[in-house]
Design a protein around this motif. Structure first.
Motif, short mmCIF file in Angstrom:
data_model
loop_
_atom_site.label_atom_id
_atom_site.label_comp_id
_atom_site.label_asym_id
_atom_site.label_seq_id
_atom_site.Cartn_x
_atom_site.Cartn_y
_atom_site.Cartn_z
N GLU A 57 0.83 -1.22 0.00
CA GLU A 57 0.00 0.00 0.00
C GLU A 57 0.85 1.26 0.00
O GLU A 57 0.34 2.36 0.17
N ARG A 58 2.13 1.09 -0.15
CA ARG A 58 3.12 2.17 -0.02
C ARG A 58 2.70 3.45 -0.75
O ARG A 58 2.30 3.43 -1.90
N ALA A 59 2.80 4.58 -0.05
CA ALA A 59 2.54 5.90 -0.64
C ALA A 59 3.75 6.30 -1.49
O ALA A 59 4.88 6.12 -1.08
N ARG A 60 3.47 6.83 -2.65
CA ARG A 60 4.55 7.16 -3.59
C ARG A 60 4.62 8.66 -3.87
O ARG A 60 3.61 9.32 -4.01
N LYS A 61 5.84 9.13 -3.99
CA LYS A 61 6.06 10.55 -4.23
C LYS A 61 5.54 10.98 -5.60
O LYS A 61 4.94 12.04 -5.74
N GLU A 62 5.76 10.13 -6.62
CA GLU A 62 5.36 10.51 -7.97
C GLU A 62 3.84 10.64 -8.11
O GLU A 62 3.35 11.31 -8.99
N ARG A 63 3.10 10.04 -7.18
CA ARG A 63 1.64 10.15 -7.18
C ARG A 63 1.16 11.23 -6.19
O ARG A 63 -0.04 11.41 -6.01
N LYS A 64 2.11 11.85 -5.52
CA LYS A 64 1.82 12.89 -4.52
C LYS A 64 0.91 12.35 -3.41
O LYS A 64 -0.01 13.01 -2.96
N GLU A 65 1.24 11.13 -2.94
CA GLU A 65 0.48 10.50 -1.87
C GLU A 65 1.12 10.81 -0.52
O GLU A 65 2.32 11.06 -0.44
N SER A 66 0.33 10.78 0.51
CA SER A 66 0.79 11.10 1.86
C SER A 66 0.81 9.88 2.75
O SER A 66 0.09 8.91 2.52
N VAL A 67 1.63 9.96 3.78
CA VAL A 67 1.62 8.99 4.86
C VAL A 67 1.01 9.68 6.08
O VAL A 67 1.18 10.88 6.26
N THR A 68 0.30 8.92 6.88
CA THR A 68 -0.32 9.46 8.09
C THR A 68 0.12 8.62 9.28
O THR A 68 0.01 7.40 9.24
N LEU A 69 0.61 9.30 10.29
CA LEU A 69 1.02 8.62 11.51
C LEU A 69 0.17 9.11 12.67
O LEU A 69 0.04 10.32 12.90
N ALA A 70 -0.43 8.15 13.36
CA ALA A 70 -1.17 8.43 14.59
C ALA A 70 -0.51 7.61 15.69
O ALA A 70 -0.32 6.41 15.53
N MET A 71 -0.14 8.26 16.77
CA MET A 71 0.53 7.58 17.87
C MET A 71 -0.13 8.00 19.19
O MET A 71 -0.32 9.19 19.43
N LYS A 72 -0.47 7.00 20.00
CA LYS A 72 -1.06 7.28 21.31
C LYS A 72 -0.47 6.32 22.32
O LYS A 72 -0.62 5.10 22.17
N VAL A 73 0.19 6.86 23.34
CA VAL A 73 0.79 6.04 24.40
C VAL A 73 0.38 6.58 25.76
O VAL A 73 0.11 7.76 25.93
N THR A 74 0.35 5.65 26.71
CA THR A 74 0.07 6.02 28.09
C THR A 74 1.39 6.02 28.85
O THR A 74 2.03 4.99 28.97
N PRO A 75 1.82 7.19 29.33
CA PRO A 75 3.12 7.29 30.00
C PRO A 75 3.08 6.81 31.45
O PRO A 75 2.09 6.24 31.90
N SER A 76 4.14 7.09 32.17
CA SER A 76 4.22 6.72 33.59
C SER A 76 3.13 7.45 34.38
O SER A 76 2.53 8.40 33.91
N ASN A 77 2.90 7.00 35.60
CA ASN A 77 1.83 7.58 36.43
C ASN A 77 1.99 9.07 36.66
O ASN A 77 1.03 9.82 36.56
N VAL A 78 3.19 9.51 36.97
CA VAL A 78 3.42 10.94 37.23
C VAL A 78 3.13 11.75 35.97
O VAL A 78 2.44 12.77 36.01
#
Length: 107
Positions: A57-78
Motif C-alpha cells: 500500500e506504499r505511498a509514492r512521491k510521484e503520485r503525490k500521496e501522503s503517509v499518516t502517523l497516529a501515535m497514542k501512548v500512556t506514559p508513567s503515572n506521574v
C-alpha cells in the motif's frame, strides 16, 4: 520531559515512514519496545490509525500521496497526572500527515 521524549519518537517514526512510504512493522515494533522500556503502557496498538501500514500500500512521491502517523501512548503515572492536568487526557497523542518521499524505482 516524557512528553518531549514521546514527541521525538513520533517525529522519528514519521520521518522514517515518510522516507519508505509506509509504516514498516519492524520499525513499529522497534519503537514500541523502546516505549515499553520507558515503562509506558503499550499493550494496545500505539500506531492505530496510521496509514499505509503495508509495503503493498506504499505511498509514492510521484503520485503525490501522503503517509499518516497516529501515535497514542500512556506514559508513567506521574506524567499521566501532569498531562491530565494540562491537556485533559492521560495519554500522549500525536497525529500528522506528510507527503511521501518514496519514489518507486520502476516508475
Amino acid at each position: 520531559m516524557e512528553r518531549a521524549i514521546a514527541r521525538s519518537i513520533y517525529a522519528d517514526v514519521l520521518d522514517d515512514m515518510q522516507d519508505i512510504g509506509y509504516l514498516n512493522q519492524a520499525l513499529a515494533d522497534y519503537y514500541t519496545n523502546k516505549m515499553a522500556g520507558l515503562g509506558w503502557d503499550v499493550s494496545t496498538d500505539v500506531f492505530a490509525g496510521s496509514w499505509p501500514r503495508g509495503e503493498g500500500e506504499r505511498a509514492r512521491k510521484e503520485r503525490k500521496e501522503s503517509v499518516t502517523l497516529a501515535m497514542k501512548v500512556t506514559p508513567s503515572n506521574v506524567a499521566k497526572w501532569l498531562n491530565a492536568f494540562v491537556e485533559g487526557d492521560t495519554a500522549f497523542s500525536f497525529t500528522g500527515s506528510r507527503l511521501s518521499e518514496y519514489f518507486d524505482p520502476g516508475w
